[in-house]
Design a protein around this motif. Sequence first.
Motif, PDB file in Angstrom:
ATOM      1  N   ALA A 189      29.733  -9.219   9.388  1.00 32.99           N
ATOM      2  CA  ALA A 189      31.098  -9.593   9.796  1.00 32.99           C
ATOM      3  C   ALA A 189      31.708  -8.023   9.592  1.00 32.99           C
ATOM      4  CB  ALA A 189      31.658 -10.536   8.559  1.00 32.99           C
ATOM      5  N   ALA A 190      31.462  -7.159   8.589  1.00 35.18           N
ATOM      6  CA  ALA A 190      31.948  -5.901   8.379  1.00 35.18           C
ATOM      7  C   ALA A 190      31.825  -4.928   9.851  1.00 35.18           C
ATOM      8  CB  ALA A 190      31.310  -5.158   7.291  1.00 35.18           C
ATOM      9  N   VAL A 191      30.707  -5.052  10.306  1.00 39.49           N
ATOM     10  CA  VAL A 191      30.261  -4.471  11.562  1.00 39.49           C
ATOM     11  C   VAL A 191      31.057  -5.070  12.874  1.00 39.49           C
ATOM     12  CG1 VAL A 191      28.403  -3.934  13.329  1.00 39.49           C
ATOM     13  CG2 VAL A 191      27.604  -4.086  10.936  1.00 39.49           C
ATOM     14  N   VAL A 192      31.066  -6.307  12.846  1.00 37.41           N
ATOM     15  CA  VAL A 192      31.925  -6.807  13.942  1.00 37.41           C
ATOM     16  C   VAL A 192      33.500  -6.418  13.650  1.00 37.41           C
ATOM     17  CG1 VAL A 192      32.764  -8.900  14.855  1.00 37.41           C
ATOM     18  CG2 VAL A 192      30.701  -8.769  14.191  1.00 37.41           C
ATOM     19  N   LEU A 193      34.026  -6.351  12.417  1.00 40.33           N
ATOM     20  CA  LEU A 193      35.239  -5.853  12.108  1.00 40.33           C
ATOM     21  C   LEU A 193      35.269  -4.269  12.546  1.00 40.33           C
ATOM     22  CD1 LEU A 193      38.182  -6.545  10.849  1.00 40.33           C
ATOM     23  CD2 LEU A 193      37.159  -5.940   8.703  1.00 40.33           C
ATOM     24  N   ILE A 194      34.409  -3.621  12.036  1.00 43.71           N
ATOM     25  CA  ILE A 194      34.493  -2.067  12.392  1.00 43.71           C
ATOM     26  C   ILE A 194      34.609  -2.113  13.961  1.00 43.71           C
ATOM     27  CG2 ILE A 194      33.263   0.044  12.367  1.00 43.71           C
ATOM     28  CD1 ILE A 194      32.507  -0.914   9.568  1.00 43.71           C
ATOM     29  N   GLY A 195      33.765  -2.641  14.717  1.00 46.30           N
ATOM     30  CA  GLY A 195      33.660  -2.325  16.090  1.00 46.30           C
ATOM     31  C   GLY A 195      34.965  -3.102  16.902  1.00 46.30           C
ATOM     32  N   THR A 196      35.559  -3.962  16.087  1.00 50.04           N
ATOM     33  CA  THR A 196      37.062  -4.373  16.718  1.00 50.04           C
ATOM     34  C   THR A 196      38.021  -3.240  16.479  1.00 50.04           C
ATOM     35  OG1 THR A 196      36.255  -6.718  16.173  1.00 50.04           O
ATOM     36  CG2 THR A 196      38.674  -6.312  16.637  1.00 50.04           C
ATOM     37  N   ILE A 197      38.107  -2.762  15.356  1.00 49.34           N
ATOM     38  CA  ILE A 197      39.308  -1.713  15.017  1.00 49.34           C
ATOM     39  C   ILE A 197      39.032  -0.519  15.396  1.00 49.34           C
ATOM     40  CG2 ILE A 197      40.370  -3.368  13.293  1.00 49.34           C
ATOM     41  CD1 ILE A 197      39.107  -1.858  11.182  1.00 49.34           C
ATOM     42  N   TYR A 198      37.461  -0.211  15.491  1.00 48.11           N
ATOM     43  CA  TYR A 198      37.244   1.196  15.742  1.00 48.11           C
ATOM     44  C   TYR A 198      37.951   1.899  16.973  1.00 48.11           C
ATOM     45  CZ  TYR A 198      34.294   4.979  17.240  1.00 48.11           C
ATOM     46  OH  TYR A 198      33.762   6.355  17.439  1.00 48.11           O
ATOM     47  N   VAL A 226      41.418   2.869  15.838  1.00 47.53           N
ATOM     48  CA  VAL A 226      41.806   3.953  14.851  1.00 47.53           C
ATOM     49  C   VAL A 226      41.329   5.330  15.782  1.00 47.53           C
ATOM     50  CG1 VAL A 226      40.592   5.275  12.874  1.00 47.53           C
ATOM     51  CG2 VAL A 226      40.853   2.826  13.107  1.00 47.53           C
ATOM     52  N   LEU A 227      40.276   5.403  16.582  1.00 46.07           N
ATOM     53  CA  LEU A 227      39.971   6.410  17.509  1.00 46.07           C
ATOM     54  C   LEU A 227      41.084   6.838  18.447  1.00 46.07           C
ATOM     55  CD1 LEU A 227      37.416   8.344  17.723  1.00 46.07           C
ATOM     56  CD2 LEU A 227      36.769   7.140  19.505  1.00 46.07           C
ATOM     57  N   GLY A 251      43.716  10.130  20.992  1.00 44.45           N
ATOM     58  CA  GLY A 251      44.796   9.763  21.935  1.00 44.45           C
ATOM     59  C   GLY A 251      44.015   9.097  23.117  1.00 44.45           C
ATOM     60  N   ASP A 252      42.756   9.063  23.110  1.00 43.96           N
ATOM     61  CA  ASP A 252      41.981   8.518  24.367  1.00 43.96           C
ATOM     62  C   ASP A 252      41.822   7.190  24.063  1.00 43.96           C
ATOM     63  OD1 ASP A 252      42.314  11.082  25.410  1.00 43.96           O
ATOM     64  OD2 ASP A 252      40.141  11.795  24.417  1.00 43.96           O
ATOM     65  N   PRO A 253      42.056   6.246  25.023  1.00 42.21           N
ATOM     66  CA  PRO A 253      41.548   5.042  24.858  1.00 42.21           C
ATOM     67  C   PRO A 253      39.845   4.808  25.048  1.00 42.21           C
ATOM     68  CG  PRO A 253      42.786   5.052  26.819  1.00 42.21           C
ATOM     69  CD  PRO A 253      42.773   6.410  26.148  1.00 42.21           C
ATOM     70  N   ILE A 254      39.328   3.895  24.362  1.00 36.21           N
ATOM     71  CA  ILE A 254      37.935   3.643  24.662  1.00 36.21           C
ATOM     72  C   ILE A 254      37.718   2.077  24.236  1.00 36.21           C
ATOM     73  CG2 ILE A 254      37.169   5.799  23.731  1.00 36.21           C
ATOM     74  CD1 ILE A 254      36.091   4.370  21.255  1.00 36.21           C
ATOM     75  N   THR A 255      36.538   1.660  24.784  1.00 36.24           N
ATOM     76  CA  THR A 255      36.134   0.198  24.509  1.00 36.24           C
ATOM     77  C   THR A 255      34.690   0.339  23.898  1.00 36.24           C
ATOM     78  OG1 THR A 255      35.196   0.184  26.659  1.00 36.24           O
ATOM     79  CG2 THR A 255      37.593  -0.530  26.566  1.00 36.24           C
ATOM     80  N   VAL A 256      34.630  -0.669  23.063  1.00 38.55           N
ATOM     81  CA  VAL A 256      33.225  -0.990  22.185  1.00 38.55           C
ATOM     82  C   VAL A 256      32.844  -2.235  22.962  1.00 38.55           C
ATOM     83  CG1 VAL A 256      31.980  -1.392  20.247  1.00 38.55           C
ATOM     84  CG2 VAL A 256      34.033   0.340  20.213  1.00 38.55           C
TER      85      VAL A 256
END
Length: 689
Positions: free
Chosen positions: A398-407, A410-411, A416-421
């Motif tokens: 769950a922590a990995v999924v949460l990080i992948g969702t909000i990462y 944050v980045l 300032g560059d939009p990225i997707t995970v």
Amino acid sequence: MFAELGHFALLLMVVTGIGQAVLFSPLWLHASLRILTPQRASATPAGSPAFSDDDDNDGAFGQTAVKPSSLFLLPAVILLLGLLAEGALLNAFIVSDFTLPIVSNVSHSSTPLLYRIGAAFTPDGGAMLLWLLTLSLVNLLIAIQLRSSAAICTDRFARNALSVLGALITILGVVTLIDADPFLRVTVAPLDGRGMNPQSQDLLKVLREPFLYLGLAGLAGIFAMTLAGLLDRKIDRRFAETMRSWTIISWVCLGTAIAINAYRSYSEQAWGGWWYWDTAENSLLLPWLLATALLHCRAVLEKTETLRAWTAFLGITTLAVGWFGVYLTRSDLFAPLPETQLLPIDSTGLLVAFCLVFAFAYYLFWRSVDQMGDGRGFDVISRESAMFLNSVMLSLVAAVVLIGTIYPLVLQWITGDPITVGAPFYVKALIPIVLPLLFLMAFAPALRWRQDEVWMIGRRMKLAAILSLITVLFVSIRFIDLSPAPLIGIGLAGWVLTASLSDLWARLWRHPEYGESKYRNLQLLGPRYISMTLSHIGLAILIAGGSASSIWEEQVVVSARAGQSIQAGPYNLQYEGVSLLAGENYATRQATFILYRHSLPVTELFPEIRYYPIRGVETREADIWHGRDGDLHVSIGDRDDDGGRVVTVHYLPMMPWVWGGMLLMLIGGCFSILTRVILRFKKTGVPAS
């Protein structure tokens, strides 16, 4: 007029919620402040430190005890008000009352009635009102449960739990009124609405929202019981027994919402697969993962009165991630839900309430954690250890999924560059956690409580190890060029499946304590064991189906003309052409395919391209044949340069295993709930656990 009545009912819900929070436990804040002061832990006769019992008598803190019969009066009133408010909103959608912006922004007079009802749940105001209604229902059911469980629950525990639920109803009601009041009118109404998002005009979408919010409401019930347990200093076996049903109900409801979401993704050509790791999917997955971890820890707490602090922590955190997921999908931090893109977004109240509620909850937990030491310990090699490790690894997932969702957010703030995970990140990050999780999951049911011996475990698991090894060797030899990831998935699925079946076999036929008939042995297993086994087998089938379909998937893209045949897997499709048809609120180009297997006609498939003039949106609706050996997924595109129609065919072998696995897991949860209810009423003497 009905809208004003609903608005008034919503305001009364807030007021009644305040009344429930105060009247049921007028000094619970005092009690919470009292517990924040250092307490001297007492010791049980067995030597285990526990919360102090010096306040067990009713009427402590100067409270006047509420009669048990009055526990459900205020919850019943709140539920009636919630039904009135929800009914008023549904009526506004049914009669297309466009003086309400919530109706005019997501509906249209030409929208079919069923989807107009579903549209009431998708905007922020409608979703929050649905959450309030389901929470009111859970509030009443918990009041009835606590009243009938007087032998299990202290009166103060019941009053504290209902007081917390009243506070949650008040907070969510205020948030609804501040962020997205669904009953506000405009002076000049538009002639018609802006129309419903075409992708939301789906029966499964209509069904998903009630399951999602019923699951979140169940988690709110667990949260309230956890805070009541902390306030009452009673995180023990009775506490675990009280919240058992709600843990399973929330797990089943969230799992149903996930299954519906996955099938909708799969059946829409624009999305393609069945899981895409987007914000909406992750917001469903997060609370479900932690609810699964809570299921295991709660069972340990009920059986051996250990893992008290970890269970209480999960009882709070599961609702926290569910609440935060609702905020993520409703806010403008990421791309909001398609249904809300045309609406002004303001979820500030939801975020502020989240911070306040869980700051208090975690502070209360932090001040109480020192007094929740476990009594008797358990060996490293024991069922408690395996279930604890499983819950920790589920929490890490769950922590990995949460990080992948909000990462990405944050980045984006930093660079300032939009990225997707996407899937590659999750696969790389989750494999090191999921592999030992599945490996250990097969061991846990075969281990003994408190302590066990390694050689005994090896003896019990040898059949499962041999069968899973044979499976891996067969697949790797048969498909020599296979990449390792699907092979590992199939191997672990075989490991979990054979371990579950061999343990079930041993308990039915080889257990020395079980007796005369196999039917009696099956009864003695108990609903908890049977539901757990069904869920483990379902997960193994799901993993096997997902791995196999990724290995043997076939995709054919052709420019087809009428009469042309297309081969995919064991099936042959004959393209018959495209017809122009009119739907209820759309126009469609519908293709016709005749499906053959071994030269024999099986069925006809009708993929479509729909055009919704109100939104000016075109959607592509695939048609799917669910065969016994795999799914055939057919969709059409525009005309190609050579004049043919672009046709895309996917053959996904063993894909029905994915849906069957999900269904079996949910059946396992439902079986546990239903048998517990039946046994409670029949009182046959056979333990529910």
